[in-house]
Design an enzyme around this catalytic site. Structure first.
Site, PDB file in Angstrom:
ATOM      1  N   SER A 105      68.261 -16.263  41.715  1.00 58.33           N
ATOM      2  CA  SER A 105      69.517 -16.962  42.013  1.00 58.33           C
ATOM      3  C   SER A 105      70.628 -15.996  42.431  1.00 58.33           C
ATOM      4  O   SER A 105      70.501 -15.315  43.437  1.00 58.33           O
ATOM      5  CB  SER A 105      69.898 -17.805  40.801  1.00 58.33           C
ATOM      6  OG  SER A 105      70.922 -18.686  41.125  1.00 58.33           O
ATOM      7  N   ASP A 246      74.789 -18.727  47.050  1.00 54.35           N
ATOM      8  CA  ASP A 246      74.205 -17.697  46.181  1.00 54.35           C
ATOM      9  C   ASP A 246      72.791 -17.395  46.690  1.00 54.35           C
ATOM     10  O   ASP A 246      72.369 -17.913  47.725  1.00 54.35           O
ATOM     11  CB  ASP A 246      74.215 -18.160  44.713  1.00 54.35           C
ATOM     12  CG  ASP A 246      73.226 -19.272  44.442  1.00 54.35           C
ATOM     13  OD1 ASP A 246      72.984 -20.081  45.352  1.00 54.35           O
ATOM     14  OD2 ASP A 246      72.673 -19.342  43.330  1.00 54.35           O
ATOM     15  N   ASP A 248      69.766 -18.270  46.071  1.00 55.49           N
ATOM     16  CA  ASP A 248      68.754 -19.292  46.347  1.00 55.49           C
ATOM     17  C   ASP A 248      69.378 -20.583  46.872  1.00 55.49           C
ATOM     18  O   ASP A 248      68.700 -21.612  46.972  1.00 55.49           O
ATOM     19  CB  ASP A 248      67.861 -19.557  45.126  1.00 55.49           C
ATOM     20  CG  ASP A 248      68.611 -20.163  43.955  1.00 55.49           C
ATOM     21  OD1 ASP A 248      69.848 -19.994  43.867  1.00 55.49           O
ATOM     22  OD2 ASP A 248      67.958 -20.811  43.108  1.00 55.49           O
ATOM     23  N   ASP A 250      71.363 -22.904  45.906  1.00 50.75           N
ATOM     24  CA  ASP A 250      71.658 -24.183  45.246  1.00 50.75           C
ATOM     25  C   ASP A 250      73.167 -24.341  45.105  1.00 50.75           C
ATOM     26  O   ASP A 250      73.671 -25.447  44.996  1.00 50.75           O
ATOM     27  CB  ASP A 250      70.926 -24.357  43.903  1.00 50.75           C
ATOM     28  CG  ASP A 250      71.087 -23.195  42.949  1.00 50.75           C
ATOM     29  OD1 ASP A 250      71.729 -22.186  43.317  1.00 50.75           O
ATOM     30  OD2 ASP A 250      70.567 -23.294  41.820  1.00 50.75           O
TER      31      ASP A 250
END
Ligand code: MG
Length: 456
Positions: A105, A246, A248, A250
């Site tokens: 992440s 960020d 990843d 999400d």
């Protein structure tokens, strides 16, 4: 009189945190640990598991490890390649028996980790995670004989279904005539967010728009100081806004047309206000979210439901309310993590970017003006290191006899419209404090009262 029964201690997750397991690649996050996670997950599931990864240099190594574990237990594997976590979640929901995303992440480049996805597209909850951990720590595994080992399919093109799914929600092309700058931070959204924005009508410029696991332009955390390049390009190009993800994708955070960072609680409130004006129902957000969310929701006749901190708690509460027949219009955390229930029950950076386009098109005013029109609220955040957070929380609770105390997550002390939230960190010996009020004076007064007790 019977003595009170002792409550059984709540088992604690050791390996997994709120959003999966993370560590430094090759040190704590090793191929053999990820292999065990794969075998443990495979032994809990039957059928086909979808896997994917972000752009980290250790991603390929760990993806192979998780696939080996899953295949060894007889699960089939669909390898979706490099894609955002929400894209994998979107592809899994209703189609696969679950999934695993290799990502750390927002953590720095040397980290990596695993997020486990349930068949409904949400991240794995606490109970299932405890079961997974028990199996990871277990002494032995039963691996399948040669005739029953799983098969792997490579499907890097599946990500286009996710893009199509978002684009289809904006048939009137709200981005027409709008210039937007996207900063996917060299992560997997390089292949998704610019395309989503273009296909809903925007002209798109990019910063850090080439996938690169060394993250040469900025760190995966989209913090205000890391977004100078985005800010500059928004200003020099005359764009309507800039969006950054960020590692990843999400989460999505924004800078306005003047290149100014939009604080994440303001972002959440903007979406909540816009959605609550047109649809009525529940808004779900953690106890840590700014009072702004409550104010804008109430103004439009919507009701806020608070949850424990963590997007998974928000997503699961939204799901549960809908199952009870309630209308849930919006949810999310004030960290760039809105959840749009008509789309899916998780944070989704690409969808969030597209929704910003739709809101600006509908409002016909610049982003800075929309932010300026939000109710004023001041939030102060801090943390204090302490050996025994539990004892200190009990001590604090006794010191506020005249105020309302909410124990949904840690201690939330409410005084009029102001509040202070005190929580013990799940991973470190420290206490986190958030104070939120209409004025800076009220917020700092509450903050100082609590921190004085802790420091004593
Ligand atoms: Mg993330």
């Amino acid at each position: 009189m019977k003595p009170p029964e002792k409550e059984a201690p709540v088992p604690k997750k050791r390996l997994f945190g709120t959003n999966g397991v993370r560590g430094r690649a090759g040190i704590d996050m090793t191929p053999d640990l990820v292999l065990r996670i794969g075998i443990a997950l495979g032994s809990m599931r039957n059928g086909t598991i979808a896997v994917g990864r972000d752009t980290r240099t250790s991603g390929e190594m760990l993806l192979h490890a998780i696939k080996a574990g899953l295949l060894a237990t007889g699960c089939d594997v669909v390898d979706c390649g490099i894609l955002p976590t929400p894209a994998l979640q979107y592809l899994i929901r209703g189609t696969y028996a679950g999934g695993a995303m290799i990502t750390a992440s927002h953590n720095p480049p040397e980290y990596n980790g695993v997020k486990i996805i349930e068949p409904d597209g949400t991240e794995m909850g606490d109970e299932e995670t405890l079961e997974l951990e028990r199996r990871i720590a277990g002494p032995s595994f039963t691996l399948q004989p040669w005739q029953s080992i799983g098969k792997e399919t490579s499907a890097p093109g599946l990500v286009s279904r996710y893009i199509d799914g978002i684009v289809a929600r904006f048939p009137d092309l709200p981005g027409t005539g709008m210039l937007v700058v996207a900063d996917p931070g060299s992560g997997p959204a390089c292949a998704t967010t610019p395309e989503i924005l273009r296909r809903i009508g925007c002209r798109v410029l990019t910063v850090n728009g080439t996938m690169d696991g060394t993250f040469p332009g900025r760190l995966p955390e989209p913090s205000e100081d890391g977004l100078a390049a985005l800010s500059d390009l928004v200003q020099s190009s005359g764009a309507a806004f800039g969006v950054a993800h960020d590692g990843d994708a999400d989460r999505a955070v924004f800078v306005d047309e003047n290149g100014r960072f939009v604080e994440e609680n303001c972002e959440l409130a903007l979406f909540a206000r816009s959605i609550c004006r047109t649809t009525k129902g529940y808004v779900v957000t953690p106890v840590s979210s700014s009072g702004m969310i409550e104010t804008v929701a109430r103004e439009s006749g919507c009701t806020v439901i608070a949850t424990r901190v963590g997007s998974i708690n928000v997503a699961r509460t939204m799901h549960a309310l809908i199952r009870e027949g309630k209308t849930v219009v919006f949810g999310g955390e004030g960290n760039g993590g809105p959840i749009f229930p008509s789309h899916q029950f998780c944070r989704d950076g690409g969808m969030t970017a597209a929704m910003m386009v739709a809101i600006l098109a509908a409002e016909g005013r610049p982003l800075s003006a929309l932010v300026a029109g939000l109710p004023r609220r001041v939030m102060i955040k801090g943390k204090i290191a302490t050996a025994d957070p539990g004892a200190i929380l009990a001590e604090i609770a006794g010191r506020f006899p005249d105020d309302t105390i909410d124990r949904l997550d840690g201690l939330k002390i409410l005084r009029g419209t102001a509040w202070v939230l005190v929580r013990a960190s799940g991973t470190e010996p420290l206490i986190r404090i958030i104070a939120d009020a209409d004025t800076g004076e009220e917020a700092s007064a509450l903050y100082n009262e609590v921190s004085a007790i802790i420091e004593k």
